[in-house]
Design an enzyme around this catalytic site. Sequence first.
Site, PDB file in Angstrom:
ATOM      1  CB  ALA A   1      30.571 -14.402  20.260  1.00 44.99           C
ATOM      2  N   GLY A  38      36.321 -18.152  26.318  1.00 46.37           N
ATOM      3  CA  GLY A  38      36.952 -17.367  25.256  1.00 46.37           C
ATOM      4  C   GLY A  38      36.239 -16.795  23.944  1.00 46.37           C
ATOM      5  CB  CYS A  39      34.163 -19.136  21.510  1.00 47.93           C
ATOM      6  SG  CYS A  39      35.630 -20.101  21.195  1.00 47.93           S
ATOM      7  CB  THR A  40      31.001 -16.731  25.571  1.00 47.54           C
ATOM      8  OG1 THR A  40      30.665 -18.043  25.493  1.00 47.54           O
ATOM      9  CG2 THR A  40      30.201 -15.849  26.099  1.00 47.54           C
TER      10      THR A  40
END
EC number: 1.11.1.24
Length: 145
Positions: free
Chosen positions: A49, A44-46
């Site tokens: 970003a 999710g963070c990738t």
Amino acid sequence: MPLAVGTDAPAFTAKDTNGNTVSLSDFAGKTVVVYFYPKDDTPGCTKQACSFRDAQPEYQGKNVVVLGVSADDEAAHQAFTAKYNLNFPLLVDTDKALISAFDVDGGGYAKRVTFVIDPNGKIIHVDSAVNTSTHASDVLAVLGL
């Protein structure tokens, strides 16, 4: 509960991906998007970003600065930035000072919350229901850009 719309954004100073000192005051007169995320290089963070990475030309053309924040250290931020060619700063918050100041502590990591701060330092938008795939364009829409 994250800080609310209408609140003055906490004045902060932190190190970025490359060890440079970054302060909110460095961006006076600009709109600042400060997005908190749990951990570098997770699915999710990738997605989140990379959505900001891909939208950077639109943000920069509108005098908007994007800053990502997690409790990861400088080495983790450097690896994440290099792996995904991120083109905006990630702030190191290993002591969780920013996470605490913005009230987004998820129990040892940052909750996924985004704050939009106006050129005068006021929080004008808070998003705690982030769609990681479309987040950058969602924030642009909130800004009317």
